[in-house]
Design an enzyme around this catalytic site. Structure first.
Site, mmCIF file in Angstrom:
data_model
loop_
_atom_site.group_PDB
_atom_site.id
_atom_site.type_symbol
_atom_site.label_atom_id
_atom_site.label_comp_id
_atom_site.label_asym_id
_atom_site.label_seq_id
_atom_site.Cartn_x
_atom_site.Cartn_y
_atom_site.Cartn_z
ATOM 1 C CB SER A 139 -0.901 0.011 1.240
ATOM 2 O OG SER A 139 -1.537 1.264 1.399
ATOM 3 C CE1 TYR A 153 -3.938 -1.956 5.439
ATOM 4 C CE2 TYR A 153 -3.307 0.319 5.007
ATOM 5 C CZ TYR A 153 -3.708 -0.923 4.546
ATOM 6 O OH TYR A 153 -3.871 -1.134 3.204
#
Length: 294
Positions: A139, A153
């Site tokens: 990501s 995250y």
């Protein structure tokens, strides 16, 4: 690598980027693929639809929790039994829930690593495999992008990116014939990041951070479609060098990025070290204050 005629295994394949990539692979002529996901109901439903569209022999579902190595190993064994091998692994399973620290790290980091190691085991030429390609899903959050109130995250995706970068050395490619690459999507509409009535699309570690999360989300461009990411992954399968990181964002074509190695940061760190050697803490504060005043 041309996907036509190849065998694929997709983790987190029952929805989002994983499902979109599975469809893209089938459209590009893969011989067969396994949808591996912890969600049995969703996975079986999606595989039935894929079988109706592309042919009954083209897809199977395997219940797989990527945090459990025995289930990961079983998924590879079942795929090989069904199709005779594995050529492409979309290492995609992931979640965003900063309240469940251990589970988030287990899925996003341990799951990615266990699946990649299993792929090397079953695909590697040094293990009587044929070689292939592993695409890990990272990501932009792992490269300093994304929301800044999801530290768990973001840290997990930083780990994915750096894990992939270790494969830039051609030693593993030479010995196994397997490329390891990483796709880093920008803001994408998936079940991990649902878009719904102004509600926080992700779970923060602390409830009081939700307003800041909403503010940061509002500043982002509209989320891209999962299909844009799946097309980026297909381009990478065909072209990307091992150990490379690619970004897919804003519904535009993907591009490769390079994270700076430690050596390139050494000079700037050394300059700060000189200041620390010759100035006391109070003097350092005074010097920095004068610099800021200039």
């Amino acid at each position: 690598m041309d996907p036509n005629g190849k065998i694929a295994l997709v983790t987190g394949g029952a929805s989002g980027i994983g499902l979109a990539t599975a469809k893209e692979l089938l459209q590009q002529g893969v011989q067969g693929l396994s949808i591996c996901d912890v969600n049995v109901t969703k996975g079986e439903t999606e595989v039935k639809q894929l079988q109706q569209e592309f042919g009954k022999s083209k897809a199977i579902f395997i219940k797989t929790d990527v945090t459990k190595d025995e289930e990961v190993q079983a998924a590879f064994k079942q795929t090989i039994k069904q199709y005779g091998g594995v050529d492409i692994v979309i290492n995609n399973a992931g979640l965003c829930n900063d309240k469940k620290v251990e589970h988030c790290i287990s899925v996003n980091v341990i799951g990615i690593i266990q699946t990649a190691f299993a792929a090397l085991k079953y695909m590697g030429k040094d293990q009587e495999g044929k070689g292939g390609v592993i695409v890990n899903t990272g990501s932009i959050a792992g490269m300093g992008g994304g929301c800044m109130v999801t530290p768990v995250y973001n840290a997990s995706k930083y780990a994915v990116a750096n894990y992939c970068m270790l494969f830039q050395s051609d030693y593993i490619l030479r010995t196994t014939g397997v490329r390891v690459i990483c796709i880093c999507p920008g803001y994408t509409s998936t079940e991990i990041f649902p878009i719904s009535d102004g509600q926080p699309p992700i779970v923060t570690a602390r409830d009081e951070w939700a307003p800041e999360l909403n503010r940061q989300v509002e500043m982002l461009l509209a989320p891209q479609r999962v299909e844009n990411v799946s097309k980026a992954i297909l381009k990478m399968i065909r072209e990307a060098k091992t150990g490379s990181l690619w970004v897919s964002e804003n519904d535009k074509p993907p591009y490769e990025v390079k994270m700076p190695p430690y050596a390139s940061l050494k000079n700037s760190l050394s300059l700060l070290s000189v200041f620390h050697l010759f100035l006391q803490e109070e003097e350092m504060s005074d010097v920095l204050g004068r610099v800021l005043d200039l």
